[in-house]
Motif scaffolding. Structure first.
Motif, PDB file in Angstrom:
ATOM      1  N   GLY A 252      75.701  54.526  43.430  1.00 35.28           N
ATOM      2  CA  GLY A 252      74.476  54.359  42.665  1.00 35.28           C
ATOM      3  C   GLY A 252      74.638  53.217  41.680  1.00 35.28           C
ATOM      4  N   TYR A 253      75.735  53.222  40.956  1.00 39.03           N
ATOM      5  CA  TYR A 253      76.209  52.054  40.210  1.00 39.03           C
ATOM      6  C   TYR A 253      77.725  52.143  40.226  1.00 39.03           C
TER       7      TYR A 253
ATOM      8  N   GLY B  71      68.051  56.000  43.094  1.00 46.06           N
ATOM      9  CA  GLY B  71      67.376  56.194  41.811  1.00 46.06           C
ATOM     10  C   GLY B  71      66.478  55.047  41.423  1.00 46.06           C
ATOM     11  N   PHE B  72      66.920  53.831  41.748  1.00 48.21           N
ATOM     12  CA  PHE B  72      66.143  52.664  41.337  1.00 48.21           C
ATOM     13  C   PHE B  72      66.025  51.684  42.497  1.00 48.21           C
ATOM     14  N   SER B  73      64.797  51.345  42.821  1.00 47.99           N
ATOM     15  CA  SER B  73      64.502  50.280  43.769  1.00 47.99           C
ATOM     16  C   SER B  73      63.677  49.238  43.028  1.00 47.99           C
ATOM     17  N   LYS B  74      63.625  48.054  43.574  1.00 50.59           N
ATOM     18  CA  LYS B  74      62.855  46.993  42.919  1.00 50.59           C
ATOM     19  C   LYS B  74      61.376  47.382  42.837  1.00 50.59           C
TER      20      LYS B  74
ATOM     21  N   GLU C  88      60.768  60.955  43.659  1.00 51.32           N
ATOM     22  CA  GLU C  88      62.185  60.608  43.627  1.00 51.32           C
ATOM     23  C   GLU C  88      62.579  60.301  45.066  1.00 51.32           C
ATOM     24  N   ASP C  89      63.440  59.310  45.224  1.00 54.20           N
ATOM     25  CA  ASP C  89      63.621  58.690  46.529  1.00 54.20           C
ATOM     26  C   ASP C  89      65.057  58.828  47.034  1.00 54.20           C
ATOM     27  N   TYR C  90      65.189  58.930  48.346  1.00 53.84           N
ATOM     28  CA  TYR C  90      66.479  59.214  48.974  1.00 53.84           C
ATOM     29  C   TYR C  90      66.617  58.451  50.285  1.00 53.84           C
TER      30      TYR C  90
END
Length: 293
Positions: free
Chosen positions: A137-138, A180-183, A264-266
């Protein structure tokens, strides 16, 4: 009679369960799904990011405090929670980076470290498992190790020849990576703030994104869970040492968040069932097959 659905969310530190996929887990709890959060480490080397708590007495008891914060967040989300018992690796800083602390989670042998998670999978018997992608994720060493251990355990838990001493085999049916984060998400929130006449906290983030790959194309599954964003934020605030209640996470008004990006995305990484993509449910294809086995 259909079997009770079960979801296991594997995270690196206490607070990760409240900042990654928390609204999803709260939604499934409300639907009657059994949810178990697995926390790999105690977060002992985490920073104190709330300036009001950056005090010697807090630092002296950070391990106990983070466990108490986890208890509070667990109760807010309505989940069960288990500790794997590994020691936080910390986030190394500097150039060159210093070596990781001896005995920490990120330095464990993956095959050995996966054992406790295999045992939990065989005891809890999840149909669906969520964790982080190969970058964690990071790029925190514990997040990357959490990915490695989660994938190893997912692949081993159903094999009777592997870890035979850790209980009867159980094969989870789906493995997801939290995106968790997309552009697209950051842009939607950024533009929503500007349209509302508010200062966006994402300006610098979007500038930095020009040099980073966008994980948006990897998203296979979007779970509508805006109704549970307030629960997510309450759980995150329970980790008082880890978040500044006046800080970045809480700058975007709740209604704007719900309207701009209500999911929320997966990424579906492994599946033993048929479910057409894109999905809107982590249990797509599972609900039809989750009968007593």
């Amino acid at each position: 009679m259909a079997e009770q659905l079960r979801l296991m969310a594997v995270h690196a530190h206490p607070d990760d369960e409240s900042s990654k996929g928390a609204a999803t887990t709260a939604k499934y709890v409300a639907q009657g799904v059994d949810v178990l959060v697995v926390t790999c480490t105690g977060g002992e080397r985490g920073s104190v990011l709330n300036p009001k708590l950056d005090r010697p007495d807090v630092w002296a008891n950070i391990g106990e405090i983070r466990r108490a914060e986890m208890d509070a967040a667990r109760a807010i989300l309505g989940v069960d929670q288990a500790w794997l018992g590994f020691v936080d690796s910390g986030l190394p800083e500097g150039d060159p980076l210093p070596p990781l602390p001896e005995g920490c989670f990120a330095l464990q042998d993956v095959e050995v470290a996966a054992g406790p998670l295999v045992r939990l999978m065989r005891e809890f018997r999840p149909h669906v498992v969520t964790t982080y992608d190969e970058e964690g994720g990071y790029p925190h060493p514990d997040h990357i190790m959490c990915h490695k251990v989660s994938v190893a355990a997912f692949e081993a838990a159903g094999d009777p020849e592997r870890y035979p001493e850790l209980g009867a085999p159980w094969q989870p049916l789906k493995l997801y990576y939290d995106i968790g984060f997309s552009k697209g998400k950051i842009m939607a929130l950024h533009e929503g703030m500007l349209a509302a006449g508010l200062e966006s906290p994402y300006e610098e983030w979007l500038k930095r994104w020009e040099d980073r790959p966008d994980k948006g194309p990897r998203i296979t599954t979007r779970v509508e869970c805006a109704e549970y964003f307030p629960v997510r934020d309450d759980a995150l605030r329970a980790h008082a040492t880890q978040v500044d209640p006046d800080g970045f996470w809480f700058h975007v008004p709740m209604e704007l968040q719900k309207n701009a990006w209500p999911t929320e995305d997966y990424e579906l990484a492994r599946s033993m069932v048929d479910s057409p993509l894109p999905e809107s449910d982590l249990f797509a294809g599972v609900r039809e097959t989750a009968h007593a086995r």
